[in-house]
Design a protein around this motif. Structure first.
Motif, PDB file in Angstrom:
ATOM      1  N   LEU A   1      -2.938  -0.613   6.365  1.00 10.90           N
ATOM      2  CA  LEU A   1      -3.698   0.501   6.949  1.00 10.90           C
ATOM      3  C   LEU A   1      -2.772   1.542   7.567  1.00 10.90           C
ATOM      4  O   LEU A   1      -3.106   2.726   7.604  1.00 10.90           O
ATOM      5  CB  LEU A   1      -4.682  -0.016   8.002  1.00 10.90           C
ATOM      6  CG  LEU A   1      -5.818  -0.900   7.481  1.00 10.90           C
ATOM      7  CD1 LEU A   1      -6.714  -1.336   8.635  1.00 10.90           C
ATOM      8  CD2 LEU A   1      -6.633  -0.167   6.421  1.00 10.90           C
TER       9      LEU A   1
ATOM     10  N   THR B   1      -3.319  -6.714   6.598  1.00 11.37           N
ATOM     11  CA  THR B   1      -4.272  -5.598   6.627  1.00 11.37           C
ATOM     12  C   THR B   1      -3.763  -4.464   7.501  1.00 11.37           C
ATOM     13  O   THR B   1      -3.781  -3.293   7.100  1.00 11.37           O
ATOM     14  CB  THR B   1      -5.642  -6.074   7.153  1.00 11.37           C
ATOM     15  OG1 THR B   1      -6.175  -7.054   6.256  1.00 11.37           O
ATOM     16  CG2 THR B   1      -6.616  -4.908   7.267  1.00 11.37           C
TER      17      THR B   1
ATOM     18  N   VAL C   1      -5.009   1.675  -2.183  1.00 15.03           N
ATOM     19  CA  VAL C   1      -6.117   0.794  -1.786  1.00 15.03           C
ATOM     20  C   VAL C   1      -6.102  -0.482  -2.615  1.00 15.03           C
ATOM     21  O   VAL C   1      -6.240  -1.591  -2.080  1.00 15.03           O
ATOM     22  CB  VAL C   1      -7.469   1.532  -1.938  1.00 15.03           C
ATOM     23  CG1 VAL C   1      -8.635   0.553  -1.815  1.00 15.03           C
ATOM     24  CG2 VAL C   1      -7.599   2.638  -0.894  1.00 15.03           C
TER      25      VAL C   1
ATOM     26  N   ALA D   1       0.820  -1.217   0.000  1.00 17.00           N
ATOM     27  CA  ALA D   1       0.000   0.000   0.000  1.00 17.00           C
ATOM     28  C   ALA D   1       0.851   1.263   0.000  1.00 17.00           C
ATOM     29  O   ALA D   1       0.403   2.305  -0.483  1.00 17.00           O
ATOM     30  CB  ALA D   1      -0.921   0.006   1.222  1.00 17.00           C
TER      31      ALA D   1
ATOM     32  N   ILE E   1      -5.509  -4.355  -1.219  1.00 18.38           N
ATOM     33  CA  ILE E   1      -6.477  -5.421  -1.475  1.00 18.38           C
ATOM     34  C   ILE E   1      -5.801  -6.592  -2.180  1.00 18.38           C
ATOM     35  O   ILE E   1      -6.018  -7.761  -1.830  1.00 18.38           O
ATOM     36  CB  ILE E   1      -7.654  -4.893  -2.316  1.00 18.38           C
ATOM     37  CG1 ILE E   1      -8.487  -3.897  -1.499  1.00 18.38           C
ATOM     38  CG2 ILE E   1      -8.543  -6.046  -2.798  1.00 18.38           C
ATOM     39  CD1 ILE E   1      -9.548  -3.176  -2.299  1.00 18.38           C
TER      40      ILE E   1
ATOM     41  N   ILE F   1      -2.116   4.014   4.789  1.00 19.42           N
ATOM     42  CA  ILE F   1      -3.152   4.835   4.152  1.00 19.42           C
ATOM     43  C   ILE F   1      -4.244   5.346   5.086  1.00 19.42           C
ATOM     44  O   ILE F   1      -4.927   6.313   4.747  1.00 19.42           O
ATOM     45  CB  ILE F   1      -3.804   4.080   2.971  1.00 19.42           C
ATOM     46  CG1 ILE F   1      -4.399   2.749   3.434  1.00 19.42           C
ATOM     47  CG2 ILE F   1      -2.797   3.858   1.865  1.00 19.42           C
ATOM     48  CD1 ILE F   1      -5.094   1.986   2.319  1.00 19.42           C
TER      49      ILE F   1
ATOM     50  N   ARG G   1      -5.991   5.872  -4.286  1.00 14.76           N
ATOM     51  CA  ARG G   1      -6.805   4.788  -4.840  1.00 14.76           C
ATOM     52  C   ARG G   1      -5.938   3.609  -5.269  1.00 14.76           C
ATOM     53  O   ARG G   1      -6.331   2.444  -5.112  1.00 14.76           O
ATOM     54  CB  ARG G   1      -7.636   5.301  -6.014  1.00 14.76           C
ATOM     55  CG  ARG G   1      -8.754   6.261  -5.621  1.00 14.76           C
ATOM     56  CD  ARG G   1      -9.461   6.823  -6.844  1.00 14.76           C
ATOM     57  NE  ARG G   1      -8.552   7.633  -7.647  1.00 14.76           N
ATOM     58  CZ  ARG G   1      -8.866   8.153  -8.832  1.00 14.76           C
ATOM     59  NH1 ARG G   1     -10.056   7.922  -9.359  1.00 14.76           N
ATOM     60  NH2 ARG G   1      -7.987   8.890  -9.503  1.00 14.76           N
TER      61      ARG G   1
ATOM     62  N   LEU H   1     -12.823   0.528   1.121  1.00  9.54           N
ATOM     63  CA  LEU H   1     -11.807  -0.457   1.487  1.00  9.54           C
ATOM     64  C   LEU H   1     -12.128  -1.092   2.829  1.00  9.54           C
ATOM     65  O   LEU H   1     -12.060  -2.318   2.981  1.00  9.54           O
ATOM     66  CB  LEU H   1     -10.433   0.213   1.544  1.00  9.54           C
ATOM     67  CG  LEU H   1      -9.302  -0.629   2.162  1.00  9.54           C
ATOM     68  CD1 LEU H   1      -8.982  -1.823   1.281  1.00  9.54           C
ATOM     69  CD2 LEU H   1      -8.061   0.228   2.386  1.00  9.54           C
ATOM     70  N   SER H   2     -12.476  -0.279   3.802  1.00  8.19           N
ATOM     71  CA  SER H   2     -12.725  -0.804   5.150  1.00  8.19           C
ATOM     72  C   SER H   2     -13.911  -1.761   5.167  1.00  8.19           C
ATOM     73  O   SER H   2     -13.897  -2.758   5.896  1.00  8.19           O
ATOM     74  CB  SER H   2     -12.948   0.352   6.127  1.00  8.19           C
ATOM     75  OG  SER H   2     -14.145   1.052   5.841  1.00  8.19           O
TER      76      SER H   2
ATOM     77  N   PRO I   1     -12.514   6.421  -0.861  1.00  9.32           N
ATOM     78  CA  PRO I   1     -12.175   5.024  -1.174  1.00  9.32           C
ATOM     79  C   PRO I   1     -11.719   4.228   0.043  1.00  9.32           C
ATOM     80  O   PRO I   1     -11.827   2.997   0.054  1.00  9.32           O
ATOM     81  CB  PRO I   1     -11.052   5.147  -2.205  1.00  9.32           C
ATOM     82  CG  PRO I   1     -10.519   6.533  -2.060  1.00  9.32           C
ATOM     83  CD  PRO I   1     -11.692   7.368  -1.644  1.00  9.32           C
ATOM     84  N   ARG I   2     -11.244   4.926   1.074  1.00  8.74           N
ATOM     85  CA  ARG I   2     -10.819   4.225   2.284  1.00  8.74           C
ATOM     86  C   ARG I   2     -11.992   3.641   3.052  1.00  8.74           C
ATOM     87  O   ARG I   2     -11.859   2.616   3.735  1.00  8.74           O
ATOM     88  CB  ARG I   2      -9.986   5.162   3.163  1.00  8.74           C
ATOM     89  CG  ARG I   2      -8.594   5.410   2.614  1.00  8.74           C
ATOM     90  CD  ARG I   2      -7.869   6.530   3.310  1.00  8.74           C
ATOM     91  NE  ARG I   2      -8.461   7.824   2.983  1.00  8.74           N
ATOM     92  CZ  ARG I   2      -7.906   8.996   3.274  1.00  8.74           C
ATOM     93  NH1 ARG I   2      -6.731   9.020   3.905  1.00  8.74           N
ATOM     94  NH2 ARG I   2      -8.491  10.126   2.941  1.00  8.74           N
TER      95      ARG I   2
END
Length: 197
Positions: free
Chosen positions: A115, A111, A84, A70, A88, A118, A81, A168-169, A164-165
């Motif tokens: 995080l 994960t 993200v 990330a 993923i 970002i 983006r 993502l979450s 977008p976060r």
């Protein structure tokens, strides 16, 4: 954000995530992690079988995978983006590794590492939830599930539903819960392993 950038970030993230430090370090200790404990190639099972030193090492290395996957799109391409997408892809790689016949861990450490790159404040809130839940119950799986549920709640309040976060979450929450569905069954049956003395 071009199509080529998306492809490069996705492939890089998946391959980074596919490196299984749980399997690599366990093999160096003469252990097939797939046949020991829960059979899951993740930090928790390594810790249970090989001890805290190796379990914590796997957790740190798995988190570093997410941080790299990330982090580099933000640092080099300057695009949240793409970060993200990279995270993923890394989580999918960790959970369904091409090097392990599409088996893998549950993606919590990866994960967390992503995080940190970002959405660090959401991560901090999630870690507090994890620590409190684990301290009270001694169940890693339950703490991880509650960590997952905390992510969209904090992201919605911090970034808003259009960011977008937040999307993502939500995806991470669903994925982590899905990957822990066997733990949920064992918790309901009273058969889940804990770290209680």
């Amino acid at each position: 954000m071009s199509t080529l950038e998306i492809i490069v970030v996705s492939i890089a993230g998946y391959l980074i995530g596919s490196i299984s430090f749980a399997v690599i370090l366990s093999k160096r200790q003469g252990v097939d992690i797939f046949t020991q404990g829960s059979g899951n190639p993740g930090a928790t099972n390594v810790k249970r079988i090989l001890g805290a030193k190796w379990g914590n090492t796997v957790f740190a290395l798995d988190a570093f995978k997410g941080l790299v996957a990330a982090g580099w799109p933000v640092l080099i391409l300057g695009e949240i983006r793409l970060a993200v997408i990279g995270l993923i892809a890394a989580i999918i790689g960790h959970s369904f590794s091409v090097f392990l016949k599409f088996r893998g861990g549950k993606g919590v450490a990866t994960t967390m590492g992503g995080l940190l790159a970002i959405m660090p404040l959401s991560l901090l809130i999630g870690l507090l939830v994890w620590v409190v839940a684990f301290y009270l119950t001694k169940f890693v799986a339950l703490a991880s599930i509650l960590f997952a549920f905390s992510l969209p709640i904090s992201a919605l309040n911090l970034y808003g539903s259009a960011d977008p976060r937040f999307t993502l979450s939500l995806m991470l929450c669903i994925l982590i819960f899905f990957r822990h569905r066997s733990n949920v069954r064992r918790l309901l049956q009273g058969k889940e392993n804990s770290f209680k003395k």
